[in-house]
Design a protein around this motif. Structure first.
Motif, PDB file in Angstrom:
ATOM      1  N   THR A  39      36.738  83.646  33.113  1.00  0.00           N
ATOM      2  CA  THR A  39      37.965  82.871  33.930  1.00  0.00           C
ATOM      3  C   THR A  39      39.135  82.759  32.685  1.00  0.00           C
ATOM      4  OG1 THR A  39      37.358  80.807  33.751  1.00  0.00           O
ATOM      5  CG2 THR A  39      36.436  82.066  35.372  1.00  0.00           C
ATOM      6  N   ALA A  40      40.309  82.269  33.354  1.00  0.00           N
ATOM      7  CA  ALA A  40      41.383  82.013  32.976  1.00  0.00           C
ATOM      8  C   ALA A  40      41.335  80.805  31.859  1.00  0.00           C
ATOM      9  CB  ALA A  40      42.697  81.748  33.750  1.00  0.00           C
ATOM     10  N   GLU A  41      40.368  80.003  32.355  1.00  0.00           N
ATOM     11  CA  GLU A  41      40.098  78.826  31.587  1.00  0.00           C
ATOM     12  C   GLU A  41      38.977  79.084  30.366  1.00  0.00           C
ATOM     13  OE1 GLU A  41      39.693  78.987  34.967  1.00  0.00           O
ATOM     14  OE2 GLU A  41      41.121  77.768  35.531  1.00  0.00           O
ATOM     15  N   ASP A  42      38.403  80.203  30.644  1.00  0.00           N
ATOM     16  CA  ASP A  42      37.182  80.819  29.512  1.00  0.00           C
ATOM     17  C   ASP A  42      38.204  81.230  28.424  1.00  0.00           C
ATOM     18  OD1 ASP A  42      35.056  80.053  30.736  1.00  0.00           O
ATOM     19  OD2 ASP A  42      35.015  81.906  31.815  1.00  0.00           O
ATOM     20  N   ILE A  43      39.426  81.970  28.650  1.00  0.00           N
ATOM     21  CA  ILE A  43      40.235  82.631  27.695  1.00  0.00           C
ATOM     22  C   ILE A  43      40.879  81.352  26.945  1.00  0.00           C
ATOM     23  CG2 ILE A  43      42.154  84.038  27.385  1.00  0.00           C
ATOM     24  CD1 ILE A  43      41.284  85.333  30.123  1.00  0.00           C
ATOM     25  N   GLN A  44      41.429  80.513  27.685  1.00  0.00           N
ATOM     26  CA  GLN A  44      42.320  79.447  27.143  1.00  0.00           C
ATOM     27  C   GLN A  44      41.382  78.736  26.335  1.00  0.00           C
ATOM     28  OE1 GLN A  44      45.388  78.616  28.018  1.00  0.00           O
ATOM     29  NE2 GLN A  44      45.514  77.203  26.344  1.00  0.00           N
ATOM     30  N   ALA A  45      40.120  78.288  26.561  1.00  0.00           N
ATOM     31  CA  ALA A  45      39.050  77.680  25.710  1.00  0.00           C
ATOM     32  C   ALA A  45      38.987  78.426  24.304  1.00  0.00           C
ATOM     33  CB  ALA A  45      38.061  77.189  26.415  1.00  0.00           C
ATOM     34  N   TYR A  46      38.570  79.784  24.539  1.00  0.00           N
ATOM     35  CA  TYR A  46      38.288  80.597  23.305  1.00  0.00           C
ATOM     36  C   TYR A  46      39.382  80.763  22.630  1.00  0.00           C
ATOM     37  CZ  TYR A  46      36.731  84.666  20.960  1.00  0.00           C
ATOM     38  OH  TYR A  46      36.356  85.546  19.600  1.00  0.00           O
ATOM     39  N   TYR A  47      40.453  80.644  23.215  1.00  0.00           N
ATOM     40  CA  TYR A  47      41.661  80.828  22.146  1.00  0.00           C
ATOM     41  C   TYR A  47      42.024  79.644  21.352  1.00  0.00           C
ATOM     42  CZ  TYR A  47      46.921  80.804  21.213  1.00  0.00           C
ATOM     43  OH  TYR A  47      48.361  81.089  20.818  1.00  0.00           O
ATOM     44  N   LYS A  48      42.027  78.398  22.162  1.00  0.00           N
ATOM     45  CA  LYS A  48      42.019  77.270  21.381  1.00  0.00           C
ATOM     46  C   LYS A  48      41.042  76.972  20.166  1.00  0.00           C
ATOM     47  CE  LYS A  48      44.212  74.394  25.058  1.00  0.00           C
ATOM     48  NZ  LYS A  48      44.422  73.179  25.847  1.00  0.00           N
ATOM     49  N   VAL A  49      39.844  77.281  20.463  1.00  0.00           N
ATOM     50  CA  VAL A  49      38.760  77.264  19.751  1.00  0.00           C
ATOM     51  C   VAL A  49      38.954  78.058  18.225  1.00  0.00           C
ATOM     52  CG1 VAL A  49      36.286  77.597  18.817  1.00  0.00           C
ATOM     53  CG2 VAL A  49      36.953  76.266  20.894  1.00  0.00           C
ATOM     54  N   ASN A  50      39.626  79.421  18.598  1.00  0.00           N
ATOM     55  CA  ASN A  50      39.583  80.433  17.356  1.00  0.00           C
ATOM     56  C   ASN A  50      41.201  80.569  17.123  1.00  0.00           C
ATOM     57  OD1 ASN A  50      36.787  81.680  17.263  1.00  0.00           O
ATOM     58  ND2 ASN A  50      36.987  81.440  19.604  1.00  0.00           N
ATOM     59  N   ILE A  51      42.009  79.684  17.348  1.00  0.00           N
ATOM     60  CA  ILE A  51      43.552  79.533  17.207  1.00  0.00           C
ATOM     61  C   ILE A  51      43.629  80.042  15.765  1.00  0.00           C
ATOM     62  CG2 ILE A  51      43.670  77.250  16.560  1.00  0.00           C
ATOM     63  CD1 ILE A  51      46.020  79.509  18.522  1.00  0.00           C
ATOM     64  N   ALA A  52      42.967  79.801  14.662  1.00  0.00           N
ATOM     65  CA  ALA A  52      43.074  80.253  13.305  1.00  0.00           C
ATOM     66  C   ALA A  52      43.231  81.819  13.032  1.00  0.00           C
ATOM     67  CB  ALA A  52      42.288  79.491  12.558  1.00  0.00           C
ATOM     68  N   ASP A  53      42.319  82.382  14.103  1.00  0.00           N
ATOM     69  CA  ASP A  53      42.336  83.803  14.022  1.00  0.00           C
ATOM     70  C   ASP A  53      43.458  84.502  14.421  1.00  0.00           C
ATOM     71  OD1 ASP A  53      39.718  83.569  12.729  1.00  0.00           O
ATOM     72  OD2 ASP A  53      38.637  83.634  14.601  1.00  0.00           O
ATOM     73  N   TYR A  54      44.185  83.789  15.320  1.00  0.00           N
ATOM     74  CA  TYR A  54      45.521  84.366  15.943  1.00  0.00           C
ATOM     75  C   TYR A  54      46.734  83.720  15.424  1.00  0.00           C
ATOM     76  CZ  TYR A  54      41.366  85.571  18.743  1.00  0.00           C
ATOM     77  OH  TYR A  54      40.089  86.070  19.248  1.00  0.00           O
ATOM     78  N   THR A  55      46.746  82.933  14.088  1.00  0.00           N
ATOM     79  CA  THR A  55      47.944  82.582  13.709  1.00  0.00           C
ATOM     80  C   THR A  55      48.260  83.349  12.482  1.00  0.00           C
ATOM     81  OG1 THR A  55      47.139  80.378  14.180  1.00  0.00           O
ATOM     82  CG2 THR A  55      48.855  80.455  12.518  1.00  0.00           C
ATOM     83  N   LEU A  56      49.505  83.808  12.638  1.00  0.00           N
ATOM     84  CA  LEU A  56      49.981  84.606  11.487  1.00  0.00           C
ATOM     85  C   LEU A  56      50.347  83.772  10.309  1.00  0.00           C
ATOM     86  CD1 LEU A  56      52.495  87.074  13.759  1.00  0.00           C
ATOM     87  CD2 LEU A  56      50.433  87.363  12.772  1.00  0.00           C
ATOM     88  N   PRO A  57      50.100  84.075   9.006  1.00  0.00           N
ATOM     89  CA  PRO A  57      50.512  83.375   8.057  1.00  0.00           C
ATOM     90  C   PRO A  57      51.895  83.454   7.507  1.00  0.00           C
ATOM     91  CG  PRO A  57      49.325  85.366   7.403  1.00  0.00           C
ATOM     92  CD  PRO A  57      49.342  85.639   8.940  1.00  0.00           C
ATOM     93  N   VAL A  58      52.351  82.923   6.633  1.00  0.00           N
ATOM     94  CA  VAL A  58      53.461  82.973   6.036  1.00  0.00           C
ATOM     95  C   VAL A  58      53.846  84.505   5.639  1.00  0.00           C
ATOM     96  CG1 VAL A  58      55.200  82.214   4.043  1.00  0.00           C
ATOM     97  CG2 VAL A  58      53.614  80.502   5.231  1.00  0.00           C
ATOM     98  N   ARG A  59      55.357  84.604   6.085  1.00  0.00           N
ATOM     99  CA  ARG A  59      55.474  86.141   5.759  1.00  0.00           C
ATOM    100  C   ARG A  59      57.041  86.016   4.695  1.00  0.00           C
ATOM    101  NH1 ARG A  59      55.693  86.847  11.656  1.00  0.00           N
ATOM    102  NH2 ARG A  59      55.055  85.016  11.432  1.00  0.00           N
TER     103      ARG A  59
END
Length: 254
Positions: free
Chosen positions: A104-124
Motif C-alpha cells: 500500500t501507499a502507507e507501506d511505501i511511505q513507512a519504508y521510505y522514512k525508515v530507509n531515508i538515509a539510503d535515498y539522501t544524496l550527499p554533498v556535491r
C-alpha cells in the motif's frame, strides 16, 4: 521350504517379475498439454506454431518426458548436486512469492522514512581546476588567473577533467585521487585556491557551487521503493518458510 535362503530368492524373483510387468503411468498428450507447448513456443519466439511445427514440438516433449521419467525411475536425481541446487532454487522462488498489490501507499511511505538515509544524496561539488607540474609555476599562474585570463588556457596540458559538476567526494577521489579530495574543505566558492596537491601534481582550484545534502523526493523513486520493498518481503517470506520447515525436521550434528 524351511530354508530362509530359498524364500529370499523366491521373493526377489517375484518382486522383479512384478516390477517388470507393471506398466508405467501413461503419458497423456491432450489439448491442455498441446496448448501449453504452443504458448511456451509463442512466448519464446513471438509467433504461433503451425500444425506441422506443433506436431514436432509435441514429439520433442514426449521424448523429453520419457527420458525424464526413466531418469527418475533409475534414481538419477538422487545425490546429484546440480539437481539438488535446482530444486532448492525452485522451492526458494515459490517461497518468495509476494503479491505486489499487497503493498500500500502507507507501506511505501513507512519504508521510505525508515530507509531515508539510503535515498539522501550527499554533498556535491562543482569545481574548476588548473593543473601544473612544477610548484614554482604557482605564483605566475595565480597572477594570470587574477588578471582575468582564460583559465582553461592556463596551466599545463592534462587528460584530467578541467571541470567537475556536482560530484560527490567519492567521485572526486576516483577522478583526482584521495590526496586531492582531502583538501576539499579548504576550497572557497568563486575564488581560486592553491596550490592543491594530488598524486598527479599541483592544482589551482575554484569551487563554483556547493550542493548541500538533499533527500530524493518519494514521488521520483516510488517504483524503486516498491521493487526494494518487494525484495525485502520476498526474503522475509523465505526466512519465515524456512523457520516453519525447521520445526518439522530434526537436525543432528555429529
Amino acid at each position: 521350504m524351511k530354508e530362509p535362503l530359498l524364500w529370499f530368492v523366491l521373493i526377489g524373483i517375484l518382486l522383479f517379475a512384478v516390477d517388470r510387468s507393471r506398466a508405467p503411468d501413461a503419458i497423456i498428450v491432450n489439448t491442455a498439454v498441446k496448448s501449453q507447448i504452443a504458448t511456451l513456443w509463442e512466448t519464446q519466439t513471438g509467433t504461433k506454431p503451425g500444425d506441422e511445427a506443433l506436431d514436432s514440438l509435441v514429439h520433442d516433449w514426449v521424448r523429453e518426458e520419457v527420458f525424464y521419467r526413466e531418469a527418475l525411475r533409475l534414481g538419477l536425481d538422487r545425490e546429484d548436486t546440480i539437481v539438488r541446487k535446482r530444486l532448492v532454487q525452485k522451492l526458494g522462488f515459490l517461497a518468495r512469492s509476494v503479491d505486489e498489490d499487497s503493498i500500500t501507499a502507507e507501506d511505501i511511505q513507512a519504508y521510505y522514512k525508515v530507509n531515508i538515509a539510503d535515498y539522501t544524496l550527499p554533498v556535491r561539488y562543482s569545481l574548476s581546476q588548473v593543473y601544473f607540474k612544477n610548484a614554482a609555476q604557482y605564483d605566475a599562474l595565480m597572477q594570470l588567473l587574477n588578471a582575468g585570463d582564460n583559465w582553461m588556457e592556463v596551466g599545463d596540458g592534462t587528460m584530467l577533467p578541467l571541470r567537475l559538476v556536482k560530484k560527490t567526494e567519492r567521485e572526486i577521489k576516483s577522478t583526482l585521487g584521495i590526496e586531492f579530495a582531502a583538501q576539499l574543505a579548504g576550497l572557497r566558492q568563486g575564488v581560486w585556491v592553491g596550490p592543491v596537491t594530488s598524486s598527479f601534481g599541483f592544482h589551482i582550484v575554484r569551487l563554483d557551487e556547493l550542493t548541500p545534502q538533499t533527500q530524493r523526493p518519494l514521488a521520483l523513486i516510488e517504483n524503486q521503493l516498491i521493487a526494494e520493498l518487494l525484495q525485502q518481503r520476498r526474503e522475509q517470506s523465505l526466512d519465515d518458510y524456512y523457520q516453519e520447515l525447521m520445526d518439522q525436521y530434526e537436525v543432528v550434528y555429529e
